[in-house]
Design an enzyme around this catalytic site. Structure first.
Site, short mmCIF file in Angstrom:
data_model
loop_
_atom_site.label_atom_id
_atom_site.label_comp_id
_atom_site.label_asym_id
_atom_site.label_seq_id
_atom_site.Cartn_x
_atom_site.Cartn_y
_atom_site.Cartn_z
CG ASP A 294 -1.94 1.15 1.20
OD1 ASP A 294 -2.37 1.54 0.09
OD2 ASP A 294 -2.30 1.66 2.27
CG HIS A 295 1.14 4.09 -2.92
ND1 HIS A 295 0.39 4.11 -4.09
CD2 HIS A 295 2.36 3.63 -3.27
CE1 HIS A 295 1.14 3.69 -5.09
NE2 HIS A 295 2.34 3.39 -4.62
CG PHE A 469 -7.59 5.94 0.16
CD1 PHE A 469 -7.79 5.72 1.52
CD2 PHE A 469 -7.58 7.23 -0.30
CE1 PHE A 469 -7.99 6.79 2.39
CE2 PHE A 469 -7.78 8.31 0.56
CZ PHE A 469 -7.98 8.09 1.91
CG HIS A 470 -3.31 3.76 -3.95
ND1 HIS A 470 -2.36 4.74 -4.19
CD2 HIS A 470 -4.51 4.31 -4.26
CE1 HIS A 470 -2.96 5.84 -4.63
NE2 HIS A 470 -4.26 5.60 -4.68
N PRO A 471 -4.34 -0.50 -1.51
CG PRO A 471 -6.10 -1.52 -0.38
CD PRO A 471 -5.61 -0.18 -0.83
#
Length: 575
Positions: A294-295, A469-471
């Site tokens: 994630d980011h 919000f990038h899993p």
């Protein structure tokens, strides 16, 4: 238990699922069922671009997940919103249109995934796109998914772009044109001032097709398996358990958190994890739920000298009326563009060959994403490391399909990640101190002037960092023992089952993930339909062979092996 029969059952009516539903049903030959656990996308807050501040914590439209206590983040549980409605996270996200870097996809191909290089995925990006600027060498104008310019320049974003130039980061007009370096305005997934989710872009045009059925409030609980072949899906709807059978394939498009959860609930995953919850092992696939990436975003906030921010627009009834009229009359203004208008990609680590950090510049400040704005003029510089080395996991909390999965992001677990995060914060401060911005940014509200050295900056990141919000990555594509799907996104060792969503990414792309997921679904739909055509052609050819010479007919397993092996040296390129 009620049963229905389809050719394809797609689990998850989100970013990827809506694309698949459209493309697989387009020729009318296949019956397609799309299952979505949430409701229809009827909330006005979904369709108003700035409305994601309202859906960020919505009890119905958002799964509202939390990680386990993060050991490198002061044991904080990090909030992970995920869309729970038609369109999924494309209905509640920040609307940013970013593809990532060409090197991201070339790296995928080099890791044992033929067909996934930048050159090979670019046609699917173009196929999906309706760019407001028109057609170009890297852009499309005929696709369903609108990507629009913000339009009206903002004085704060203009000053940020000018400040970036002082630091050697050039202005760019297109982050998706082949070179990500630069500072500029983001394009957004909007059309005429309204959100263009995949539910709007792909599902609505297909809604009247007789061969497509969409079921909402339908929570998938597990796969129906015949040995090691997926033949359907069980789901709960309206208090009743139902079953949908798939004659061709089941396609999981439930996202990086729930696609691995469904595999595990169905007995597909690491044997030890399944045994821990009393789930029988159908297929010991050790990579399911591993490789989570994630980011991590770090948000710096500044007080602004002039009343030019969205904080000011939302601070009074007069301001709210003004921006409301802008949207009603012209489909423009803050309501039409959301919060993050500008972006920047640059290098902060020694020896970085491509940009290693990304900035989102918001003309708004608040203590939490989606929270009430500050009562003063403010803005936010959010910076994230693009390619984290840290890896986490998704596992089961229990065998209960309605329990949230266990998510461990394991942020900042490596020295590189910690170093890059600190260097990103330091770059943000240098940017804030440029001549172009010095007259506008009058005070650093967070982390504040007292936080100076690297150790203090890292402590700030640990105390305040949050997901952007990038899993991704939990059903990784590859050809090694820890890969979950192959290059055609078929689950390894299980027939009739694919995964098509962010979970298949071997490594996280360098930027926002919505556009790459649309590309993945576009490419997957072509592969799925091509496989169906090949199977039909094989059956037709087999039927034409003389009955008295059955030896000439290849065994089904041999035909499948030939298909998986692909064309010979003179054959066509893979899809």
């Amino acid at each position: 238990m009620e049963r229905d029969h389809f050719d394809y059952v797609v689990v998850g009516g989100g970013t990827a699922g809506c694309v698949l539903a459209n493309r697989l049903s387009a020729d009318g030959r296949h019956r397609v069922l799309l299952l979505e656990a949430g409701p229809r996308d009827r909330s006005p807050w979904i369709h108003l671009p700035i409305g994601y501040g309202k859906t960020m914590f919505h009890k119905t439209l958002n799964w509202g997940f939390y990680t386990e206590p993060e050991p490198n983040m002061h044991d904080r549980r990090i909030y992970w919103p995920r869309g729970r409605t038609l369109g999924g996270s494309s209905s509640i996200n920040g609307l940013i249109y970013i593809r990532g870097q060409a090197e991201d996809y070339d790296r995928w191909a080099a890791q044992g995934n033929p067909g996934w290089s930048w050159r090979e995925v670019l046609p699917d990006f173009i196929r999906s796109e309706h760019n407001s600027r028109g057609r170009g060498p890297a852009h499309g104008a005929d696709g369903p998914l609108w990507c629009s310019d913000i339009g009206v320049p903002h004085p704060l974003i203009e000053a940020i772009i000018a400040g970036a130039a002082e630091l050697g980061v050039p202005r760019t007009e297109d982050f998706n044109g082949g070179d990500q370096d630069g500072a500029g305005y983001y394009q957004l997934f909007t059309r005429n001032g309204r959100r263009c989710s995949t539910a709007v872009a792909y599902l609505r045009p297909a809604a009247g097709r007789a061969n497509l059925r969409v079921e909402v409030n339908a929570h998938a609980t597990g796969l129906v398996l015949d040995g090691r072949r997926a033949v359907g899906v069980r789901y709960r709807q309206g208090g009743s358990m139902r079953e949908a059978r798939a004659g061709r394939e089941v396609i999981l498009a439930a996202g990086a958190l729930q696609s691995p959860q469904l595999l595990l609930l169905s007995g597909i995953g690491p044997a030890a994890e399944l045994g821990r919850h009393g789930i029988g092992v159908v297929h010991d696939l050790p990579g399911v739920g591993e490789n989570l990436q994630d980011h991590l975003q770090i948000r710096l906030m500044y007080r602004v000298a002039k009343p030019i921010t969205t904080n000011d627009d939302l601070a009074s009834l007069r301001g709210k009326a003004k921006i409301g009229l802008q949207w009603l009359l012209h489909r423009s203004g803050p309501l039409a563009v959301g919060i993050n208008q500008g972006g920047l990609f640059t290098r902060v680590m020694p020896g970085a060959g491509t940009p290693d950090v990304q900035f989102h510049f918001a003309t708004l400040s608040a203590d939490l994403a989606g929270a009430k704005p500050h009562p003063w003029s403010g803005c936010t510089f959010s910076v994230c490391q693009l390619r984290p080395e840290s890896r986490g996991s998704v596992t089961l909390r229990s065998a209960d399909p309605f329990a949230a999965p266990v998510m461990r992001a394991n942020y900042l677990a490596t020295e590189t990640d910690r170093r890059c995060t600190v260097e990103g914060i330091k770059f943000a401060r240098r940017l804030a101190g440029t001549r172009a911005l010095s007259h506008l940014l009058v005070e650093e509200y967070r982390p504040g002037a007292a936080v100076r050295d690297d150790a203090a900056l890292l402590a700030f990141a640990r105390a305040s960092g949050a997901t952007i919000f990038h899993p991704a990555g939990t059903c990784r594509m590859g050809d090694d023992p820890m890969a979950v799907v192959d290059a055609r996104l078929q689950v390894r060792g299980v027939a009739g089952l694919r995964v098509v969503d962010c979970s298949i990414m071997p490594t996280l792309v360098s930027g926002n993930t919505s556009a790459p997921v649309v590309m993945i679904a576009e490419k997957a739909s072509r592969m799925i339909l091509a496989d169906a055509r090949d199977a039909a052609a094989d059956r037709a050819a087999s039927a034409r062979l003389p009955a008295e010479d059955p030896a000439r007919r290849p065994a089904p397993e041999a035909a499948e092996a030939i298909h998986r092996r692909g064309p010979g040296p003179g054959g066509a390129a893979p899809i």
